[in-house]
Design a protein around this motif. Structure first.
Motif, short mmCIF file in Angstrom:
data_model
loop_
_atom_site.label_atom_id
_atom_site.label_comp_id
_atom_site.label_asym_id
_atom_site.label_seq_id
_atom_site.Cartn_x
_atom_site.Cartn_y
_atom_site.Cartn_z
N GLU A 1 0.81 -1.23 0.00
CA GLU A 1 0.00 0.00 0.00
C GLU A 1 0.84 1.28 0.00
N VAL A 2 2.13 1.16 -0.27
CA VAL A 2 3.03 2.30 -0.13
C VAL A 2 2.60 3.49 -0.99
N GLU A 3 2.22 3.24 -2.24
CA GLU A 3 1.87 4.35 -3.14
C GLU A 3 0.59 5.05 -2.69
N ILE A 4 -0.38 4.27 -2.21
CA ILE A 4 -1.63 4.85 -1.72
C ILE A 4 -1.34 5.70 -0.49
N SER A 5 -0.46 5.19 0.37
CA SER A 5 -0.11 5.92 1.58
C SER A 5 0.57 7.25 1.25
N LEU A 6 1.45 7.25 0.27
CA LEU A 6 2.11 8.50 -0.13
C LEU A 6 1.08 9.53 -0.61
N LYS A 7 0.06 9.05 -1.33
CA LYS A 7 -1.01 9.96 -1.77
C LYS A 7 -1.77 10.51 -0.57
N SER A 8 -2.13 9.62 0.38
CA SER A 8 -2.86 10.06 1.57
C SER A 8 -2.05 11.08 2.36
N GLY A 9 -0.77 10.80 2.52
CA GLY A 9 0.09 11.71 3.27
C GLY A 9 0.20 13.07 2.62
N ASN A 10 0.27 13.08 1.29
CA ASN A 10 0.37 14.36 0.58
C ASN A 10 -0.93 15.15 0.66
N VAL A 11 -2.08 14.46 0.67
CA VAL A 11 -3.36 15.15 0.84
C VAL A 11 -3.40 15.80 2.22
N ALA A 12 -2.94 15.08 3.24
CA ALA A 12 -2.89 15.65 4.59
C ALA A 12 -1.98 16.87 4.61
N TYR A 13 -0.81 16.76 3.99
CA TYR A 13 0.15 17.86 3.96
C TYR A 13 -0.45 19.10 3.29
N GLN A 14 -1.19 18.88 2.20
CA GLN A 14 -1.78 20.01 1.45
C GLN A 14 -2.92 20.69 2.22
N ASN A 15 -3.59 19.94 3.11
CA ASN A 15 -4.79 20.46 3.74
C ASN A 15 -4.61 20.93 5.18
N ILE A 16 -3.46 20.67 5.78
CA ILE A 16 -3.20 21.18 7.12
C ILE A 16 -2.65 22.60 7.00
N ALA A 17 -3.28 23.53 7.70
CA ALA A 17 -2.94 24.95 7.53
C ALA A 17 -1.53 25.25 8.01
N LYS A 18 -0.72 25.81 7.10
CA LYS A 18 0.68 26.09 7.42
C LYS A 18 0.82 27.31 8.34
N ASP A 19 -0.26 28.13 8.42
CA ASP A 19 -0.18 29.26 9.34
C ASP A 19 -0.50 28.83 10.78
N GLN A 20 -0.96 27.58 10.93
CA GLN A 20 -1.25 27.07 12.27
C GLN A 20 -0.26 26.00 12.73
N TYR A 21 0.31 25.28 11.77
CA TYR A 21 1.24 24.20 12.11
C TYR A 21 2.44 24.24 11.15
N ASN A 22 3.59 23.84 11.67
CA ASN A 22 4.74 23.57 10.81
C ASN A 22 4.67 22.10 10.41
N CYS A 23 4.37 21.83 9.14
CA CYS A 23 4.18 20.45 8.68
C CYS A 23 5.40 19.95 7.93
N TYR A 24 5.71 18.68 8.15
CA TYR A 24 6.85 18.05 7.49
C TYR A 24 6.42 16.69 6.95
N LYS A 25 6.81 16.43 5.71
CA LYS A 25 6.54 15.11 5.11
C LYS A 25 7.67 14.16 5.49
N ILE A 26 7.31 13.03 6.09
CA ILE A 26 8.31 12.03 6.47
C ILE A 26 8.00 10.74 5.74
N HIS A 27 8.94 10.29 4.91
CA HIS A 27 8.78 9.04 4.19
C HIS A 27 9.41 7.91 5.02
N ILE A 28 8.57 6.96 5.42
CA ILE A 28 9.03 5.78 6.16
C ILE A 28 9.05 4.63 5.17
N LEU A 29 10.23 4.27 4.69
CA LEU A 29 10.37 3.23 3.68
C LEU A 29 11.35 2.17 4.17
N LYS A 30 11.33 1.01 3.54
CA LYS A 30 12.18 -0.10 4.00
C LYS A 30 13.65 0.28 4.01
#
Length: 325
Positions: A15-44
């Motif tokens: 499910e790695v590719e689906i998860s990357l899509k979900s994570g990017n949707v979360a990143y795009q929709n969390i307000a950057k003026d309220q939180y400092n958001c960072y994308k973390i890739h957890i891969l083998k």
């Protein structure tokens, strides 16, 4: 001062590719003026912080920090968007508990329990929740097809015990189809679950901790072009997802009561999406997903929209609930 939020995505499963899509949707929709958001890739092969220019910075597994241009970044909360291993099965959450890092999912044991379909079904049955008749196999077990069919009947579903997004699932209609289906499931997992076919509409129900209360989102009826709600139906448009579901008020109340009960008895928190089959208007519980898809095509965002909850509100709530724990 803004909180630092690590959005973990990727994982070690199919499910790695689906998860990357979900994570990017979360990143795009969390307000950057309220939180400092960072994308973390957890891969083998690596754990890395990925910036907007796709530069990668290694994660220090000692304290789950990263260093960017000499500045050490630590996190106040982890937003879990990893489907499957190690996010949905609780593995990485046990690590976060050990280092004292808050996260948006349920406790690691609850995640592990619900990820193991066999164990999850065993628990909910004890609380009077109806489920399909099932047969379990471990890799290496002697396979007696007549014994299996005698218990679960035909057609039946053959599925990996620990997998998501319908990877490895088959609907076996004949005895001849059973062994290929079993072999397919064993490619995804060393434990498999064979379940009787339940004839009725499939209803998907999102339940979450919203503003401190257990909230049941508007329900979705699954009408698939395929034989069942498989990967193609879920992600490649081979199904109709009707929200709200076309059910009576009485059936809705019955499903809502069961869905809340399952959420409670499994001691859940955070997002969940559970599958039910209605047999003569009686709900039969199939399984629970504790890191459901969050892509724009996914069901939880559809249900939230129907409830008047934006993706930003949905994700901010998850972070706020986690920070309060």
């Amino acid at each position: 001062m803004k909180k630092n939020i690590a959005i973990i995505m990727g994982g070690y499963s199919s499910e790695v590719e689906i998860s990357l899509k979900s994570g990017n949707v979360a990143y795009q929709n969390i307000a950057k003026d309220q939180y400092n958001c960072y994308k973390i890739h957890i891969l083998k092969n690596k754990w890395v912080l990925v910036d907007d220019n796709n530069n990668e910075y290694p994660i220090n597994k000692h304290d789950f920090s990263a260093e960017i241009n000499g500045n050490k970044i630590t996190f106040d909360c982890v937003f879990n968007a990893i489907h499957g291993n190690p996010g949905e099965n609780g593995t990485i959450l046990a690590y976060f508990d050990l280092i004292g890092l808050k996260h948006t999912s349920a406790p690691f044991y609850q995640m592990a329990l619900t990820f193991n379909k066999r164990d999850c079904l065993s628990v909910v049955k004890e609380y009077g929740i109806k489920t399909a008749t099932s047969f379990y196999l471990n890799k290496g077990d002697k396979i007696n097809l007549d014994e299996i069919i005698k218990k679960v009947g035909l057609p039946c579903f053959v599925k990996p015990n620990n997998a998501g997004s319908s990877f490895g699932i088959s609907k076996a209609k004949t005895k001849a189809a059973m062994l290929p289906a079993i072999e397919k499931a064993f490619k995804e997992d060393t434990e498999i679950l064979i379940e009787s076919f339940l004839d009725g509409p499939e209803i998907t129900i999102g339940v979450l901790n919203y503003e401190g209360k257990t909230k049941v989102l508007p329900m979705t009826e699954i009408v698939t072009d395929n034989d069942f709600f498989d990967y193609e139906a879920k992600y490649l448009g081979k199904s109709d997802e009707i929200t709200p579901a076309r059910i009576s008020d009485a059936t809705h109340k019955k499903l809502e009561k069961v869905a809340k009960k399952v959420y409670r008895v499994l001691n859940m928190s955070g997002f969940t999406r559970s599958e039910y089959i209605l047999v003569n208007d009686e709900p039969y519980f199939l399984e629970m997903n504790t890191v459901p898809g969050l892509t724009n095509e996914s069901i939880i965002p559809q249900q939230a929209a129907e409830a008047g909850i934006s993706l930003q509100e949905l994700f901010h709530n998850a972070i706020n609930m986690a920070l309060k724990n």
